[in-house]
Every structure is written in structure tokens, then in C-alpha cells.
Design a protein around this motif. Structure first.
Motif, mmCIF file in Angstrom:
data_model
loop_
_atom_site.group_PDB
_atom_site.id
_atom_site.type_symbol
_atom_site.label_atom_id
_atom_site.label_comp_id
_atom_site.label_asym_id
_atom_site.label_seq_id
_atom_site.Cartn_x
_atom_site.Cartn_y
_atom_site.Cartn_z
ATOM 1 N N VAL A 283 65.340 28.020 43.284
ATOM 2 C CA VAL A 283 64.125 27.280 43.008
ATOM 3 C C VAL A 283 63.324 27.127 44.294
ATOM 4 C CG1 VAL A 283 65.115 26.021 41.061
ATOM 5 C CG2 VAL A 283 65.302 25.071 43.372
ATOM 6 N N ASP A 284 62.011 26.906 44.144
ATOM 7 C CA ASP A 284 61.169 26.704 45.321
ATOM 8 C C ASP A 284 61.173 25.230 45.722
ATOM 9 O OD1 ASP A 284 59.508 25.369 43.554
ATOM 10 O OD2 ASP A 284 58.006 26.972 43.455
ATOM 11 N N GLU A 285 60.327 24.852 46.653
ATOM 12 C CA GLU A 285 60.321 23.493 47.183
ATOM 13 C C GLU A 285 59.902 22.450 46.158
ATOM 14 O OE1 GLU A 285 55.863 24.033 49.169
ATOM 15 O OE2 GLU A 285 57.625 23.732 50.446
ATOM 16 N N ASP A 286 59.248 22.907 45.072
ATOM 17 C CA ASP A 286 58.862 21.990 44.006
ATOM 18 C C ASP A 286 59.875 21.944 42.873
ATOM 19 O OD1 ASP A 286 56.397 21.311 45.257
ATOM 20 O OD2 ASP A 286 55.551 23.211 44.540
ATOM 21 N N GLY A 287 60.951 22.705 43.029
ATOM 22 C CA GLY A 287 61.974 22.739 41.994
ATOM 23 C C GLY A 287 61.714 23.727 40.886
#
Length: 359
Positions: A283-287
């Protein structure tokens, strides 16, 4: 003494330059400025002949992916931006590197060297997506990705790239079966519109890569600007390759692979693919999940390709009619056909209004 692949390429490039200068010389001129020949130290192999009756045995075609690209061949695959060229190249790369059948077609397994020109992070995602989609672990596969582009029109750089490939292949105990150049524009180092530059590029990769390793060299290229049914730039590319494939994507999202040239075999049947979104498990930094795409084959359905204007007069008429239709308040009313204005091509009750009809 046998000539090296680099020396063979130098002689071929010299001969091409001589012919080009002759063509450029105006009729009636007695003087032709011939470029300097390679140095006298370059060995020239004596031309030999063999009586046809003394040639015995016919070798069967050796396929890398039967019957798409042959082993020991130079192949061009072109298409518009975002049509899926790199995805198709990666799809073939992973099948050859792992020995996985390519959409039901037999594969000759071998090492693959992928010379990438841009987007390294995205390319790694695409390789990972292929592994997830096919449930194949690529960690031990003999697939090697470059860390930069290469200027392959330079005979010295082409020879240097070949040396690196040979050293890595020897260290891994594998033989290169496929070398991908993605894309020509990023890895040429010359003017793709120049016949001389394109010919030198072809001679360089032909001698340094294809013949040195008896490998298939796959060149990814862009479509022409005005003629979408050919590769961009000099036609010397199509003349110099053993096979040529066009990749298109229709309004239905289907990607179609069509053979336009196959020098020594019948043209294979066209193929169709769709892209499938693959969750990469991170996942990226925003989930949000990180995803990429993988290709899956579909049943091929023939579609009429839209024809576009090619001559100056056709283009003028095309633009004039297009603007009239866009602003028209009557088009599609009464007994006039309805319009679906998209990408400059109108579908009207199974009738296509195409610029080519204005010839």
C-alpha cells in the motif's frame, strides 16, 4: 583471421554510407564524395561460394515463441503511446525467462536481457504483476534489467553492451535467448528519420547482439505520426528486420497484435488481449493498494481499422468536415444519421464517415 561482430557492423555501415552518398549525388555530376573506408587494419573476409548441389540438409525453423518471433531474429513491435507495448514485451520476457507457455504457445526457455529507457520503478511493478498473475516466482529467473538506456547506434557502445551481456550470461551459466530494446527512441542515439542513422543502428544491433548470441532482438518502437500502420521514422527499420508486429488498442479496450512482416515463415494469426488490474500486495502512504497490469488473452475478433487522411488535401477536407459536424445542430435529426464523434471518426448507422473516402 575472423572479423569481430563490431568490425562486420563497421563494414556494413560503411557500405550503406557509400550507397547513400551516391543516391544523394545529383545526376550528371562526375564526382561522388565517398566516405572514408574503415582502417586498413580491419580484416576483410574473402567472399566464397558453394555449389547449391553440395548444400545438404534443411534446418527446421527455430522458434523462440512459436510461431511469433523466431530465435536468432530481429523483430520490431510498434504502437501508439499507452497501447501496451512495454506490457507486451514484459509478458514475452517473463514467459521466455521462466519457460512458461505464452498464451498457449510453446516457448524456448532462455535468459532475457531487457534494455529499458525509462520508468524503472514502473517496469519493476509490471514484472511483479506478471509473477502474481501467473503465480510464478521470478526471483531466480534469468531475467536481467538494465540500469540505464544505451546509445546503440554507436558501434563502440553496442559492442560494450554485448560484452556486458556475455559476461553476465557466462557468470549465470545461461545463454541469451531474448534481448529487448525498449524503446528505439530511448536507445538509439541518433536521428530515427535518417536512413543512414537507422541503418547504422540496425547494423550495430544485428552484428553485436543478434549474431553474436544467436538471440532474438525485440525492438519496441512508436507508430508513425501520420501513418499509424508503420513505425515512426525511416523505413530502413522495416526493411532491416526479420519480422514486424503492430500493436493497437480499440475503443473496446482490446489490445490487438498483428503481424505485418514475417520474412521466412507464414504470418501468424492475429491475437487479442485485455489488461487485468493486479494488486501488488503493498500500500502507499495513504493506505491505498499499489497496482499494476498484466495481459490475458482473449478470442480475436476482426475489426475494421479506421482510415485517416494522409495527403494534404485529404487533411484539409477532413478538418473542415469535422468542425462542421461538431457544431452542427441538424446532424442526427430527421432522416440524417446519428453521430458518435470520437477520435475524429464518426459511426453513423453502420456507415463510417472517413477522410479516406475524400480521395
Amino acid at each position: 583471421m575472423n572479423a569481430t561482430p563490431k568490425q562486420i557492423a563497421e563494414l556494413a555501415a560503411y557500405a550503406m554510407r557509400v550507397e547513400q552518398r551516391k543516391e544523394e549525388t545529383k545526376a550528371g555530376n562526375a564526382y561522388v564524395n565517398v566516405p572514408a573506408a574503415p582502417s586498413e587494419s580491419t580484416p576483410v573476409r574473402q567472399l566464397g561460394f558453394t555449389r547449391i548441389g553440395e548444400m545438404t540438409g534443411i534446418e527446421a525453423t527455430s522458434w523462440l515463441i512459436k510461431p511469433v518471433p523466431e530465435a536468432n531474429s530481429l523483430v520490431e513491435m510498434f504502437g501508439d503511446p499507452e497501447v501496451g507495448k512495454s506490457f507486451m514485451a514484459i509478458d514475452m520476457t517473463c514467459s521466455v525467462g521462466t519457460g512458461t507457455p505464452w498464451h498457449g504457445k510453446r516457448v524456448k526457455q532462455g535468459a532475457v536481457f531487457y534494455i529499458a529507457g525509462e520508468g524503472m520503478n514502473n517496469i519493476r511493478k509490471r514484472f511483479h504483476a506478471w509473477g502474481v498473475h501467473h503465480d510464478v516466482n521470478l526471483s531466480d529467473a534469468p531475467i536481467f534489467l538494465s540500469d540505464r538506456s544505451a546509445q546503440l547506434m554507436s558501434l563502440d557502445e553496442a559492442d560494450s553492451v554485448a560484452t556486458t551481456i556475455g559476461q553476465m550470461a557466462d557468470a549465470a551459466g545461461v545463454m541469451p535467448a531474448l534481448i529487448v530494446i525498449d524503446t528505439l527512441a530511448r536507445n538509439m542515439g541518433g536521428d530515427e528519420n535518417s536512413t543512414a542513422d537507422m541503418s547504422q543502428f540496425i547494423n550495430a544491433i544485428d552484428g553485436a547482439l543478434k549474431h553474436r548470441f544467436n538471440a532474438c532482438v525485440l525492438v519496441i518502437h512508436h507508430s508513425g505520426i501520420t501513418d499509424k500502420n508503420r513505425g515512426r521514422g525511416s523505413t530502413a527499420l522495416k526493411a532491416g528486420v526479420d519480422a514486424e508486429y503492430q500493436l493497437t488498442r480499440g475503443d473496446d479496450g482490446v489490445i490487438r497484435l498483428t503481424c505485418l512482416k514475417m520474412k521466412d515463415a507464414a504470418h501468424p494469426e492475429p491475437m487479442a488481449f485485455t489488461s487485468r488490474v493486479i494488486d501488488l500486495g503493498v500500500v502507499d502512504e495513504d493506505g491505498d493498494p499499489v497496482t499494476s497490469l498484466a495481459l490475458q488473452s482473449e478470442e480475436y475478433e476482426q475489426r475494421e481499422a479506421p482510415r485517416y487522411p494522409r495527403g494534404d488535401t485529404q487533411k484539409l477536407v477532413y478538418e473542415a468536415v469535422k468542425q462542421r459536424l461538431i457544431v452542427s445542430t441538424d446532424f442526427g435529426k430527421g432522416h440524417s444519421p446519428g453521430a458518435n464523434v470520437k477520435s475524429g471518426v464518426w459511426a453513423a448507422d453502420s456507415v463510417r464517415l472517413q477522410a479516406a473516402s475524400f480521395c
